[in-house]
Scaffold this motif. Structure first.
Motif, PDB file in Angstrom:
ATOM      1  N   TYR A  46      14.634   4.031   7.161  1.00 42.32           N
ATOM      2  CA  TYR A  46      15.407   3.065   7.945  1.00 42.32           C
ATOM      3  C   TYR A  46      16.810   3.584   8.241  1.00 42.32           C
ATOM      4  CZ  TYR A  46      16.586  -1.366  10.013  1.00 42.32           C
ATOM      5  OH  TYR A  46      16.940  -2.329  10.909  1.00 42.32           O
ATOM      6  N   VAL A  47      17.397   4.280   7.298  1.00 40.14           N
ATOM      7  CA  VAL A  47      18.712   4.881   7.535  1.00 40.14           C
ATOM      8  C   VAL A  47      18.602   5.904   8.668  1.00 40.14           C
ATOM      9  CG1 VAL A  47      20.559   6.278   6.522  1.00 40.14           C
ATOM     10  CG2 VAL A  47      19.527   4.426   5.203  1.00 40.14           C
ATOM     11  N   MET A  48      17.494   6.666   8.688  1.00 42.98           N
ATOM     12  CA  MET A  48      17.273   7.619   9.764  1.00 42.98           C
ATOM     13  C   MET A  48      17.157   6.894  11.116  1.00 42.98           C
ATOM     14  SD  MET A  48      13.986   9.972  10.641  1.00 42.98           S
ATOM     15  CE  MET A  48      13.086   8.450  10.794  1.00 42.98           C
ATOM     16  N   ILE A  49      16.384   5.811  11.143  1.00 41.00           N
ATOM     17  CA  ILE A  49      16.230   5.029  12.372  1.00 41.00           C
ATOM     18  C   ILE A  49      17.584   4.486  12.822  1.00 41.00           C
ATOM     19  CG2 ILE A  49      15.283   2.848  13.292  1.00 41.00           C
ATOM     20  CD1 ILE A  49      13.206   5.032  13.190  1.00 41.00           C
ATOM     21  N   LEU A  50      18.375   3.993  11.882  1.00 37.25           N
ATOM     22  CA  LEU A  50      19.714   3.488  12.222  1.00 37.25           C
ATOM     23  C   LEU A  50      20.558   4.585  12.868  1.00 37.25           C
ATOM     24  CD1 LEU A  50      20.571   1.358   9.056  1.00 37.25           C
ATOM     25  CD2 LEU A  50      19.967   0.504  11.342  1.00 37.25           C
ATOM     26  N   GLY A  51      20.499   5.783  12.316  1.00 37.59           N
ATOM     27  CA  GLY A  51      21.257   6.898  12.885  1.00 37.59           C
ATOM     28  C   GLY A  51      20.789   7.260  14.279  1.00 37.59           C
ATOM     29  N   ILE A  52      19.476   7.268  14.485  1.00 39.38           N
ATOM     30  CA  ILE A  52      18.935   7.595  15.811  1.00 39.38           C
ATOM     31  C   ILE A  52      19.331   6.526  16.822  1.00 39.38           C
ATOM     32  CG2 ILE A  52      16.784   7.770  17.127  1.00 39.38           C
ATOM     33  CD1 ILE A  52      15.616   9.204  14.615  1.00 39.38           C
ATOM     34  N   TYR A  53      19.175   5.253  16.448  1.00 34.39           N
ATOM     35  CA  TYR A  53      19.511   4.189  17.394  1.00 34.39           C
ATOM     36  C   TYR A  53      21.015   4.073  17.651  1.00 34.39           C
ATOM     37  CZ  TYR A  53      14.840   2.527  18.250  1.00 34.39           C
ATOM     38  OH  TYR A  53      13.546   2.433  18.667  1.00 34.39           O
TER      39      TYR A  53
END
Length: 130
Positions: A46-53
């Motif tokens: 989820y942290v990765m998704i947050l960074g991408i978004y």
């Protein structure tokens, strides 16, 4: 009169800002924006998704200044949103505990794709005429 191109610019800023706000959305409505238990940062994915978004959101906001020069980014946003929403919809339907996504991030991503897809000028249209 405001043309389609101006609406595209507004949509890019609006959706860009929303992509930047995925973390607060997850805090307010976890069942519609997270796929794990606990706080948003409890999951590495989820942290990765947050960074991408967050990155995508900032780039969409920048793209609003000149959408014609950022067509690839905008089309990437459209198609990746459709694919992401489709995968999440299938996963949510297979797992009843994640059905909240059918009212949260799935329709949100489809809305992004539809609005940007409708507002994007076609390749052979002179955007200055809009």
């Amino acid at each position: 009169m405001i043309g389609r191109y101006s609406f595209l610019q507004v949509a890019l800023v609006l959706f860009g800002a929303i992509f930047c706000l995925v973390y607060p959305l997850a805090l307010v409505w976890p069942s519609g924006w997270m796929w794990h238990e606990g706080p948003p940062v409890a999951s590495h994915y989820y942290v990765m998704i947050l960074g991408i978004y967050l990155t995508l959101g900032l780039m969409l906001i920048r793209a609003a200044a000149n959408p014609a020069a950022n067509r690839s980014l905008i089309w990437f946003t459209i198609w990746s949103s459709v694919v992401h929403a489709g995968i999440m919809a299938v996963q949510a339907m297979q797992n009843p505990e994640h059905i909240g996504h059918m009212l949260g991030d799935v329709p949100a991503l489809l809305l992004v794709a539809v609005v940007l897809g409708v507002l994007m000028p076609k390749a052979d249209i002179d955007v200055r005429a809009m």
